[in-house]
Design a protein around this motif. Structure first.
Motif, PDB file in Angstrom:
ATOM      1  N   MET A 308       0.820  -1.204   0.000  1.00 43.64           N
ATOM      2  CA  MET A 308       0.000   0.000   0.000  1.00 43.64           C
ATOM      3  C   MET A 308       0.861   1.264   0.000  1.00 43.64           C
ATOM      4  O   MET A 308       0.472   2.278  -0.575  1.00 43.64           O
ATOM      5  CB  MET A 308      -0.947  -0.034   1.202  1.00 43.64           C
ATOM      6  N   THR A 309       2.039   1.185   0.590  1.00 44.73           N
ATOM      7  CA  THR A 309       2.962   2.325   0.538  1.00 44.73           C
ATOM      8  C   THR A 309       3.411   2.534  -0.914  1.00 44.73           C
ATOM      9  O   THR A 309       3.469   3.674  -1.393  1.00 44.73           O
ATOM     10  CB  THR A 309       4.193   2.075   1.435  1.00 44.73           C
ATOM     11  N   ALA A 310       3.693   1.423  -1.595  1.00 42.57           N
ATOM     12  CA  ALA A 310       4.111   1.526  -3.002  1.00 42.57           C
ATOM     13  C   ALA A 310       3.023   2.223  -3.815  1.00 42.57           C
ATOM     14  O   ALA A 310       3.299   3.119  -4.618  1.00 42.57           O
ATOM     15  CB  ALA A 310       4.392   0.132  -3.555  1.00 42.57           C
ATOM     16  N   ARG A 311       1.787   1.841  -3.573  1.00 43.06           N
ATOM     17  CA  ARG A 311       0.687   2.471  -4.314  1.00 43.06           C
ATOM     18  C   ARG A 311       0.555   3.954  -3.972  1.00 43.06           C
ATOM     19  O   ARG A 311       0.274   4.781  -4.847  1.00 43.06           O
ATOM     20  CB  ARG A 311      -0.622   1.750  -4.001  1.00 43.06           C
ATOM     21  N   ALA A 312       0.753   4.266  -2.699  1.00 38.09           N
ATOM     22  CA  ALA A 312       0.663   5.685  -2.297  1.00 38.09           C
ATOM     23  C   ALA A 312       1.779   6.491  -2.956  1.00 38.09           C
ATOM     24  O   ALA A 312       1.590   7.650  -3.334  1.00 38.09           O
ATOM     25  CB  ALA A 312       0.737   5.809  -0.775  1.00 38.09           C
ATOM     26  N   LEU A 313       2.957   5.855  -3.107  1.00 41.75           N
ATOM     27  CA  LEU A 313       4.076   6.555  -3.739  1.00 41.75           C
ATOM     28  C   LEU A 313       3.873   6.708  -5.245  1.00 41.75           C
ATOM     29  O   LEU A 313       4.515   7.536  -5.892  1.00 41.75           O
ATOM     30  CB  LEU A 313       5.393   5.807  -3.453  1.00 41.75           C
ATOM     31  N   LEU A 314       2.976   5.883  -5.804  1.00 42.97           N
ATOM     32  CA  LEU A 314       2.708   5.952  -7.248  1.00 42.97           C
ATOM     33  C   LEU A 314       1.804   7.124  -7.634  1.00 42.97           C
ATOM     34  O   LEU A 314       1.694   7.455  -8.815  1.00 42.97           O
ATOM     35  CB  LEU A 314       2.007   4.654  -7.691  1.00 42.97           C
ATOM     36  N   VAL A 315       1.157   7.732  -6.682  1.00 43.90           N
ATOM     37  CA  VAL A 315       0.222   8.825  -7.009  1.00 43.90           C
ATOM     38  C   VAL A 315       0.989   9.935  -7.733  1.00 43.90           C
ATOM     39  O   VAL A 315       2.018  10.403  -7.251  1.00 43.90           O
ATOM     40  CB  VAL A 315      -0.447   9.388  -5.727  1.00 43.90           C
ATOM     41  N   ASP A 316       0.472  10.303  -8.877  1.00 40.41           N
ATOM     42  CA  ASP A 316       1.111  11.359  -9.671  1.00 40.41           C
ATOM     43  C   ASP A 316       0.753  12.715  -9.047  1.00 40.41           C
ATOM     44  O   ASP A 316      -0.290  13.300  -9.326  1.00 40.41           O
ATOM     45  CB  ASP A 316       0.609  11.258 -11.125  1.00 40.41           C
ATOM     46  N   ARG A 317       1.641  13.175  -8.200  1.00 38.96           N
ATOM     47  CA  ARG A 317       1.387  14.400  -7.415  1.00 38.96           C
ATOM     48  C   ARG A 317       1.175  15.646  -8.278  1.00 38.96           C
ATOM     49  O   ARG A 317       0.309  16.467  -7.985  1.00 38.96           O
ATOM     50  CB  ARG A 317       2.572  14.660  -6.480  1.00 38.96           C
ATOM     51  N   ASP A 318       1.990  15.765  -9.316  1.00 36.97           N
ATOM     52  CA  ASP A 318       1.877  16.969 -10.155  1.00 36.97           C
ATOM     53  C   ASP A 318       0.528  16.998 -10.861  1.00 36.97           C
ATOM     54  O   ASP A 318      -0.162  18.018 -10.866  1.00 36.97           O
ATOM     55  CB  ASP A 318       3.011  17.006 -11.203  1.00 36.97           C
ATOM     56  N   ALA A 319       0.177  15.853 -11.443  1.00 37.09           N
ATOM     57  CA  ALA A 319      -1.100  15.788 -12.165  1.00 37.09           C
ATOM     58  C   ALA A 319      -2.267  15.991 -11.194  1.00 37.09           C
ATOM     59  O   ALA A 319      -3.247  16.674 -11.509  1.00 37.09           O
ATOM     60  CB  ALA A 319      -1.226  14.435 -12.875  1.00 37.09           C
ATOM     61  N   LEU A 320      -2.105  15.439  -9.993  1.00 36.21           N
ATOM     62  CA  LEU A 320      -3.175  15.573  -8.987  1.00 36.21           C
ATOM     63  C   LEU A 320      -3.344  17.045  -8.586  1.00 36.21           C
ATOM     64  O   LEU A 320      -4.463  17.571  -8.542  1.00 36.21           O
ATOM     65  CB  LEU A 320      -2.856  14.714  -7.763  1.00 36.21           C
ATOM     66  N   GLY A 321      -2.227  17.696  -8.348  1.00 38.23           N
ATOM     67  CA  GLY A 321      -2.259  19.111  -7.962  1.00 38.23           C
ATOM     68  C   GLY A 321      -2.916  19.956  -9.049  1.00 38.23           C
ATOM     69  O   GLY A 321      -3.739  20.838  -8.763  1.00 38.23           O
ATOM     70  N   ALA A 322      -2.561  19.658 -10.307  1.00 40.97           N
ATOM     71  CA  ALA A 322      -3.120  20.432 -11.420  1.00 40.97           C
ATOM     72  C   ALA A 322      -4.629  20.214 -11.509  1.00 40.97           C
ATOM     73  O   ALA A 322      -5.397  21.179 -11.690  1.00 40.97           O
ATOM     74  CB  ALA A 322      -2.433  20.027 -12.719  1.00 40.97           C
TER      75      ALA A 322
END
Ligand code: AOS
Ligand code: ZN
Ligand code: ZN
Length: 388
Positions: A308-322
């Motif tokens: 689950m940590t691996a999946r959390a690290l996979l979140v595309d932060r830049d795209a999410l922020g945009a």
């Protein structure tokens, strides 16, 4: 979506602390079920915990519970752990099993009972000095069953005083973490029922006092990841007691009851800087394996946290922020869900093999012969402590 080298580098730093009591016999208020091969003393609990680390490289520390793990020579216990490739971690105090604590411990109305509980914590701090442990974790059973039974305000004030005395003894490199729980064993009110109360208490103590968040200690439907966000934002999340719950404090395998909730929690951990060796947030398990085998239960647990940590690290932060900035609700949501639905297991298996670990640690343990060995050699294993 793939686990790139940056994510694998972050995963390599993952360290989860195992509770010594997860290896001992446990049960419910109805029955403690004995299992063959369970440890007969703290040395054997540590040996079992070391097996989890051996096949996963995820669990380098073992949390102890005093008095369940009381020994004559803590330096010997520490050396034993180090010889097996693990270290001794958090010391958990216990003020819930003595007759004297029927009406509470640190919040009790009788100064003599409070002093007894404070002295127990002083003893725990001395043990920490010998074991090299950083954290003293306090969970209190204090509370009342009936309205009017005691003065809630008076209890809260006494709790503050008692905690201050304990905090004074904490060393420069040590921390006090205060765990909250909304009910049980007290049913009307609990003296540290929620994160807000724990936060208020630890802020009053000082900078080496933090909140411990046990994932099973919330009412059903509580948005736990919001609490994680808030405590990280306030710089006061000290540790997790991970487990999972269908109803209340079920202490089941983390990620078993609600994998999506574990994902949401870990997304906030990563977002808030709570992940990694320098984050100041200890990942611990607080679980019991009543019907399943204990060592495989712990292996499954740390793997669930890793996946689950691996999946959390996979979140595309830049795209999410945009997407968030643009008010694009559905894109923002799908970015999170894409990471959650990514099956990271094959990539993690491959990565494990490349590091000389078994691709499937459950299988690796089963094939090691350790379980058969302890079942044959150990007779008369210990109860974790609850039914004792
Ligand atoms: C009790 O409900 C808490 O979760 C404690 O953290 C823990 O289970 C107990 O103190 C055993 O160490
Ligand atoms: Zn706990
Ligand atoms: Zn609990």
């Amino acid at each position: 979506m793939t686990l790139n080298s940056q994510i694998l580098g972050q995963l390599e730093q993952q360290a989860i602390e195992l509770p010594s009591w997860a290896f001992a016999n446990s049960g419910t208020r109805f029955r403690v079920f004995g299992q063959p091969g369970v440890p007969r003393d703290p040395f054997e609990k540590i040996a079992d915990a070391a097996q989890v680390h051996k096949v996963t490289a995820l669990a380098p520390k073992v949390a102890l519970h005093i008095p369940w793990d009381k020994v004559d020579d803590y330096a010997k216990l520490r050396n034993h752990a180090e010889d097996l490739g693990v270290a001794l971690g958090t010391i958990n105090s216990n003020t819930f099993q003595d007759e004297a604590y029927k009406f509470g411990s640190l919040a009790h109305s009788d100064a003599a009972v409070r002093q007894k509980a404070i002295d127990h914590h002083f003893e725990c701090i001395e043990i920490m000095n010998e074991t090299g442990s950083q954290d003293l974790k306090i969970w209190l059973a204090d509370g009342t069953n009936y309205p009017g039974q005691d003065d809630m305000r008076g209890r809260q004030d006494r709790l503050t005083e008692s905690l201050a005395k304990i905090y004074e003894r904490i060393g420069e490199n040590q921390r006090l973490v205060l765990e909250y729980k909304f009910f049980e064993p007290a049913f009307y009110h609990t003296d540290v029922p929620d994160w807000g109360t724990s936060y208020a208490q630890v802020v009053a103590l000082g900078e080496r006092a933090f909140v411990c968040l046990d994932t099973g200690h919330h009412a059903p439907g509580t948005n736990i990841e919001f609490i994680v966000m808030q405590l990280l934002r306030l710089g006061k999340l000290g540790s997790f007691d991970f487990n999972s719950a269908f109803y209340a404090d079920d202490d089941l395998i983390v990620g078993a009851a609600d994998p999506f909730q574990l994902f949401r929690i870990l997304v906030e951990v990563v977002r808030g800087g709570g992940y990694g060796p320098d984050s100041g947030v200890a990942f611990m398990l607080d679980q019991c394996h009543n019907v399943e085998k204990k060592i495989p239960g712990q292996i499954r647990s740390v793997l669930n946290v890793q996946e689950m940590t691996a999946r959390a690290l996979l979140v595309d932060r830049d795209a999410l922020g945009a997407a968030q900035q643009a008010g694009d609700v559905l894109t923002a949501n799908s970015i999170l869900m894409d990471a959650f639905y990514t099956d990271v297991r094959p990539a993690l298996a491959e990565w494990r093999e490349s590091r000389g670990l078994p691709a499937d640690p459950m299988e690796g343990y089963a094939e090691s012969g350790y379980q058969q060995k302890i079942e044959a050699e150990r007779v008369g294993g210990e109860q974790a402590g609850w039914g004792a």
